[in-house]
Design a protein around this motif. Structure first.
Motif, PDB file in Angstrom:
ATOM      1  N   ASN A 187     -98.285 -12.094 -50.996  1.00  0.00           N
ATOM      2  CA  ASN A 187     -97.447 -13.131 -50.517  1.00  0.00           C
ATOM      3  C   ASN A 187     -96.002 -13.378 -51.853  1.00  0.00           C
ATOM      4  N   THR A 188     -96.299 -13.427 -52.464  1.00  0.00           N
ATOM      5  CA  THR A 188     -95.802 -13.374 -53.771  1.00  0.00           C
ATOM      6  C   THR A 188     -95.069 -12.186 -53.924  1.00  0.00           C
ATOM      7  N   ARG A 202     -94.177  -9.046 -51.715  1.00  0.00           N
ATOM      8  CA  ARG A 202     -93.456  -9.339 -50.839  1.00  0.00           C
ATOM      9  C   ARG A 202     -92.319  -9.982 -51.275  1.00  0.00           C
ATOM     10  N   THR A 203     -92.139 -11.049 -51.075  1.00  0.00           N
ATOM     11  CA  THR A 203     -91.382 -11.839 -51.674  1.00  0.00           C
ATOM     12  C   THR A 203     -89.795 -11.532 -52.505  1.00  0.00           C
ATOM     13  N   ILE A 223     -89.220  -8.614 -51.764  1.00  0.00           N
ATOM     14  CA  ILE A 223     -87.716  -8.747 -50.069  1.00  0.00           C
ATOM     15  C   ILE A 223     -86.030  -9.386 -51.284  1.00  0.00           C
ATOM     16  N   ILE A 224     -86.106  -9.972 -51.926  1.00  0.00           N
ATOM     17  CA  ILE A 224     -85.517 -10.430 -52.841  1.00  0.00           C
ATOM     18  C   ILE A 224     -84.546  -9.691 -53.594  1.00  0.00           C
ATOM     19  N   LEU A 271     -95.204  -6.709 -44.666  1.00  0.00           N
ATOM     20  CA  LEU A 271     -95.444  -8.108 -43.441  1.00  0.00           C
ATOM     21  C   LEU A 271     -96.437  -7.780 -42.015  1.00  0.00           C
TER      22      LEU A 271
END
Lengths: 145, 484
Positions: free
Chosen positions: A104-105, A107-108, A111-112, B232
């Motif tokens: 998740n980290t 991915r985030t 994305i940022i 995702l």
């Protein structure tokens, strides 16, 4: 040859048609090019390809295409289905791939980073550059010449 | 086989419907196929996720692969952050779900593979070949455009030029089949012949071997594959349920070693073959497609209906916008038609008058060129064939300066400075940028395709008007014909 052979005859016929069609269309283009290039060497205003000559190649391939279509329709009606390319029985047996840690980290962060890059790109004119290229046809890129 | 069974055997799956839906969204500008022109609206600044040539008459967005090559080639002028960000965003959100569900080229390949011929099974050979796309990515998409851009200031999107079957099929094919583009046949030559043969070979390979282009050649799939493990949306395996039977890998037609690895296109076919119900297609924690044994609550029928209605409404809205409401369409429709039959841009017609301010401070007024042979060339800094032929025009101009009036015209919309670009080469012929809204482009019957050359005789009548590259010999022959 009995009716059960339909599962073998039709696929082979279709395969032959596909290969022959591709060969005719490819060879037709090469012949047109060689012929046209020779004409252009004599007269620089001559076109290598013309719509009429391209049409002649298509016409030459038409009977075979019709045979292909008929065979395809018959094979559909008879329920001949393509055999899928699955691997042999000695395929790998292994544990599922584990998800990377902190997925998740990651991915985030990505994305940022992507959003920041897009904004930076819009500000430095990158988006306009994409637009300029996209609304003009690069003839060389699409293979026109 | 009765009718019901035939329908059952060939009934489109949900994935096929999504692929068709996505293909239509990628190519929403349907009137382009009828008119033989590409969409020129501002929405084209947005990249689409799948491989879809932006020179396709229907293309509503920019191809990410073409855009990244152009961005890399322009690195010396401007860093390509925008395209890089777009690709990263698509990758991290969807990964290779794009290949399996959204890419129009993926759909074409799967339809070709439906032809019931003997198939080539996946093997060690195909697995080895699947690494080829990374080589193509490194050489054709990154190294060559970057080298030519930085070392020679030339745009060379090598993958598009030498390999891409989407460009040949959608871009070249989409235009050539339209009678309105009959003049495009004049520019066909070696590049077309080579790409046509490559396209046929790839198409043939796809008939026999599942998604051959996608598996072995597509650099976009290679890029998205790098994001697959942490995207995702994607196919996920429940490690607690999995008994490592290998049915998923055996059933898969791609060269995967694990479900969800860099070769996996997230199609979700393996969900049905997993006896343990360990595989599901997920978007974060939401299950989009799960096994039949899945205990998770399935969405209510009313929600499904609502979702379908929204999807259809979005499609209708997009189609209406791109084909009727977009300002660029209305601008084109409002362009007044030529008033007299004698004025036009076809051979034998007289070109309408125009005036342009040249970079050297002089003014080019077409009406003042009567008595001379006129050469008008439309070019652009980003158009490699245009740049290649500029020296020929300059040589012709130098050789017949007293008898020729010449102008080379750059489109109005550009981020480069054409004057600065030309100054490097020291050309002596008059050069100018087209006016606001490219009025000369309209006068000469120009399209989005470059280069375009127009030759007028001494009476100002068009003797040649073609969108194609020229050679020095051809220019001399055109001069001789127009000077008669």
């Amino acid at each position: 040859m009995n009716l059960t052979d339909k599962g073998k005859i039709l696929p082979i016929l279709l395969a032959v048609c596909c290969i022959a069609l591709a060969v005719i269309l490819a060879a037709g283009a090469i012949v047109l090019y060689v012929d046209g290039a020779a004409r252009r060497a004599e007269n620089p205003l001559e076109s290598i390809y013309t719509a009429e000559k391209a049409g002649q190649v298509m016409k030459a391939a038409l009977p075979l295409f019709l045979v292909f279509l008929c065979a395809l329709v018959i094979s559909i009606a008879l329920g001949v289905k393509p055999k899928t390319g699955k691997a042999s029985k000695n395929a790998v047996r292994m544990k599922p791939q584990a998800e990377p840690k902190h997925v998740n980290t990651i991915r985030t962060v990505v994305i940022i980073a992507a959003v920041i890059l897009i904004i930076a790109g819009i500000l430095n004119g990158g988006a306009l550059d994409v637009l300029v290229k996209a609304i003009n046809i690069c003839t060389e890129c699409v293979g026109l010449g | 086989m009765d009718k019901k069974n035939v329908w059952q055997a060939f009934r489109p799956t949900k994935r096929r419907l999504v692929q068709l839906y996505a293909a239509l969204l990628h190519n929403a500008y349907l009137r382009g196929f009828i008119e033989g022109k590409i969409y020129e609206g501002k929405a084209k600044a947005l990249c689409v996720p799948g491989l879809n040539c932006y020179s396709c008459p229907g293309a509503a967005g920019a191809c990410p692969l073409g855009s990244i090559q152009n961005a890399l080639a322009a690195t010396g002028h401007r860093a390509g952050w925008y395209v890089l960000g777009m690709i990263m965003l698509f990758g991290v959100v969807l990964g290779r779900t794009i290949c399996g569900w959204l890419c129009p080229m993926g759909l074409i390949q799967e339809l070709l593979h439906k032809i019931p011929v003997p198939k080539i099974r996946k093997s060690r050979v195909t697995r080895t070949l699947s690494w080829l796309k990374y080589g193509i990515l490194a050489v054709f998409v990154i190294a060559v455009p970057l080298y030519f851009g930085l070392a020679k200031d030339l745009l060379l999107p090598a993958f598009c030029k030498y390999i891409c079957p989407a460009g040949t099929l959608e871009g070249a094919g989409g235009h050539l089949v339209n009678p309105a583009n009959a003049s495009m046949y004049e520019m066909l030559g070696l590049i077309f012949t080579r790409k046509w043969v490559i396209m046929l070979a790839i198409g043939l390979a796809c008939v026999f071997c599942y998604r051959s282009f996608c598996r072995f050649l597509c650099p976009l799939g290679a890029i998205y594959g790098l994001f697959n493990r942490f995207s995702l949306v994607g196919v996920k395996t429940d490690a607690d349920r999995c008994n490592s039977c290998g049915a998923c890998v055996r059933h898969c037609e791609m060269d995967v070693k694990h479900v969800g690895d860099h070769e996996c296109i997230q199609c979700g076919k393996c969900i049905a073959v997993c006896s343990q119900g360990a595989i599901s297609l997920k978007a974060g924690k939401i299950t989009l497609k799960g096994p039949e044994t899945c205990t998770e609550k399935k969405p209510a029928k009313s929600r499904k209906t609502l979702f379908r209605a929204i999807a259809i409404a979005v499609l209708c809205l997009v189609l209406v916008w791109f084909n009727f409401l977009d300002p660029s369409i209305r601008q084109r429709e409002n362009t007044p038609a030529e008033s007299t039959a004698a004025v036009g841009y076809e051979v034998g017609e007289q070109l309408a008058d125009f005036t342009l301010a040249c970079y050297d401070g002089s003014e080019f007024h077409l009406a003042d060129t009567r008595g001379k042979v006129v050469f008008i060339n439309r070019w652009a800094t980003w158009c490699t064939p245009c740049i290649a032929e500029l020296p020929y025009f300059n040589d012709l101009y130098e050789a017949h300066k007293d008898d020729i009036a010449m102008i080379v015209i750059h489109p109005e919309m550009t981020l480069e400075d054409p004057a600065e670009f030309l100054a490097k080469y020291g050309y002596s012929m008059p050069c100018a940028t087209d006016g606001e809204g490219d009025p000369v482009k309209e006068i000469v019957g120009g399209t989005a395709t470059l280069p375009q050359t127009i030759v007028l005789n001494r009476r100002g009548e068009v003797v040649y008007n073609s969108v194609s590259s020229v050679t020095p010999e051809k220019l001399e022959a055109l001069y001789a014909e127009a000077a008669k």
